[in-house]
Design a protein around this motif. Structure first.
Motif, PDB file in Angstrom:
ATOM      1  N   LEU A 233      29.267 -20.733  -1.727  1.00 17.08           N
ATOM      2  CA  LEU A 233      30.533 -20.496  -2.660  1.00 17.08           C
ATOM      3  C   LEU A 233      31.795 -20.118  -1.819  1.00 17.08           C
ATOM      4  O   LEU A 233      32.685 -20.316  -2.266  1.00 17.08           O
ATOM      5  CB  LEU A 233      29.664 -19.846  -3.678  1.00 17.08           C
ATOM      6  N   ARG A 249      32.746 -12.745  -5.202  1.00 14.27           N
ATOM      7  CA  ARG A 249      31.522 -13.286  -5.843  1.00 14.27           C
ATOM      8  C   ARG A 249      30.840 -11.781  -6.381  1.00 14.27           C
ATOM      9  O   ARG A 249      30.542 -11.073  -5.584  1.00 14.27           O
ATOM     10  CB  ARG A 249      30.516 -13.960  -4.996  1.00 14.27           C
ATOM     11  N   ASP A 303      28.722 -21.805  -9.139  1.00 16.15           N
ATOM     12  CA  ASP A 303      28.015 -20.812  -9.248  1.00 16.15           C
ATOM     13  C   ASP A 303      26.840 -20.583 -10.157  1.00 16.15           C
ATOM     14  O   ASP A 303      27.035 -20.908 -11.238  1.00 16.15           O
ATOM     15  CB  ASP A 303      28.976 -19.613  -9.705  1.00 16.15           C
TER      16      ASP A 303
END
Length: 384
Positions: A233, A249, A303
Motif C-alpha cells: 500500500l 496508513r 487496503d
C-alpha cells in the motif's frame, strides 16, 4: 514513527522492563536455530506494523523443531493485511496465569499525558474502552513534574491489580512513562503484561511510537525508522503521488479520503467519536482532478483492513463535479464495488457533483456527520 515489536522490546529491556528471551530471524533456518537455542515452547511472531497479527495467522506457538520450521515457513513471506513479512521474532513462550494492560499516551482533551492500567489485558483495548470504559483506570500526569510514585501506585490500585503484584506493576508503569517522556514518544503500550505462576511480570508484547518531529533529538531512534515503503500500500501511495504527509496508513476499518489536512483530520476525529476506527489518512489536496480521485479510491480499496470508505470533499479550488467524475471513473473499473462508499460533497459545484454521482454505486449524505455515521455502520456490518 512506528517501530517494530522487537525494537520496542529492546528499548524496554534496556530501561529495565522484563521481557521474554527473544531474537530476530529473517530465514526459516535462522528461526529454527534460535528456537532450538531458546528451548521450547516458543512463539514465532511476524514483525509488521499492523495489529491483530495472531488472528491473521502471524503468530504461532510451537512445541518442537518440526513445528518451528513449519510455522516459520508459513509466516515468512506471507501477506499479512497487506504487509509483506520478511522477519520474525522468535520468543520464549510465557506460561502465564493472568494478562494485564498498561499504556501511556497523550490526552489531547486534557492537554496532559495519561497513564492507563487494566486487568483486561490480551484483548483489543479500544474495544474494552468502548464497551466497558470503567475497566481502564486512568491517571493524568503533569509533564512539568513527571510521574510520581504515588500516581503509579494509585492508578494500579484503582485498576484492581492484586495487592501482591501492585508494586511491581507500578514500577514497570513508571519506567514505561519515563521512557515515553525521554524518547518524545506518542504512544507506549504493553498488552499483554503477563503474570506468571511465580508472580513474575513480563512484557509479552510492546508498542512504541515516536513523534517524528522529535527524531532530530534521538539519532538512536531515528536509525530504527524504515525509510522504504514496508508494504504494497505504501508503495502504491508513492506511485500515485500520495507521499509523506498525504497518506498515512492506520489500523482501523474506515477508509478516509478528503481534500485538505484539516478536513481529513476532522473526519478522523468524527469516525472515532462515532465509535469507528480510521483505516488511513488520505489528503488528495486542493484542485484534485478526476484521475487523482480515482487513484485515491483505488488505494483505499486495496487496503484489506478498510471495510468502508467515507469521502469528504469541501469545494474551493477542488470542484465538486471533478470529484464526482473521479469517483465514477474509479468505480467503473470494478465489476463489483469491493466496499461501501459514502460521499459528502459541499462547496463549489457540489450540486452538480451530486447529480453526476452514480447513486447506485455510492451512498450520498448531505452532512459530514451523517456520512461518517453511515461509514462506521457500514464497516461494522461488514465485520459482523
Amino acid at each position: 514513527m512506528r517501530i517494530h515489536e522487537y525494537q520496542a522490546k529492546g528499548l524496554f529491556a534496556e530501561a529495565g522492563i522484563p521481557t521474554p528471551e527473544s531474537e530476530l530471524a529473517r530465514t526459516v533456518d535462522e528461526a529454527v536455530e534460535v528456537a532450538d537455542d531458546i528451548s521450547y515452547p516458543v512463539a514465532i511472531k511476524a514483525q509488521v506494523h499492523v495489529g491483530g497479527r495472531g488472528k491473521a495467522g502471524g503468530i504461532k506457538l510451537v512445541e518442537n523443531t518440526e513445528e518451528a520450521r513449519e510455522a516459520a515457513d508459513d509466516i515468512l513471506g506471507m501477506d499479512l493485511k497487506g504487509y509483506h513479512v520478511d522477519r520474525v521474532l522468535v520468543e520464549e513462550a510465557v506460561d502465564f496465569t493472568n494478562e494485564l494492560y498498561i499504556g501511556v499516551t497523550m490526552d489531547r482533551g486534557e492537554g496532559k499525558p495519561v497513564a492507563m492500567v487494566s486487568t483486561r489485558g490480551g484483548v483489543n483495548i479500544e474495544e474494552v474502552a468502548e464497551e466497558d470504559p470503567d475497566a481502564i483506570a486512568r491517571e493524568h500526569i503533569d509533564p512539568a513534574f513527571g510521574m510520581h510514585d504515588y500516581q503509579a501506585r494509585k492508578v494500579v490500585y484503582e485498576a484492581g491489580i492484586d495487592a501482591g503484584l501492585a508494586g511491581d506493576v507500578a514500577s514497570i508503569l513508571k519506567t514505561l512513562y519515563n521512557l515515553w517522556e525521554d524518547s518524545d514518544a506518542s504512544d507506549a503500550e504493553i498488552n499483554p503484561l503477563m503474570v506468571t505462576a511465580d508472580d513474575d511480570i513480563i512484557a509479552a508484547d510492546a508498542v512504541f511510537n515516536v513523534d517524528g518531529d522529535a527524531l532530530f533529538r534521538h539519532p538512536d531512534l531515528e536509525e530504527m525508522e524504515e525509510t522504504a515503503a514496508d508494504d504494497d500500500l505504501e508503495a502504491k501511495a508513492q506511485e500515485y503521488g500520495f507521499e509523506g504527509s498525504n497518506y498515512v496508513r492506520l489500523s482501523g476499518d474506515v477508509g478516509i479520503i478528503g481534500n485538505g489536512a484539516g478536513l481529513v483530520m476532522t473526519t478522523l476525529d468524527l469516525v472515532d467519536y462515532y465509535g469507528g476506527s480510521p483505516a488511513n489518512f488520505l489528503d488528495i489536496g486542493g484542485g484534485a482532478k478526476a484521475e487523482r480521485v480515482a487513484n485515491a479510491l483505488d488505494l483505499v480499496f486495496s487496503d484489506e483492513n478498510a471495510d468502508a470508505v467515507v469521502f469528504n470533499i469541501f469545494g474551493g479550488i477542488t470542484r465538486g463535479d471533478e470529484v464526482a467524475n473521479g469517483i465514477n471513473d474509479a468505480l467503473d473499473q470494478f465489476d463489483e464495488i469491493p466496499k461501501p462508499v459514502i460521499v459528502r460533497l459541499a462547496g463549489t459545484n457540489a450540486e452538480e457533483g451530486m447529480e453526476i454521482l452514480n447513486e447506485e454505486l455510492v451512498q450520498v449524505e448531505k452532512t459530514l456527520e451523517d456520512a461518517v455515521q453511515a461509514a462506521v455502520a457500514a464497516a461494522e456490518e461488514v465485520e459482523a
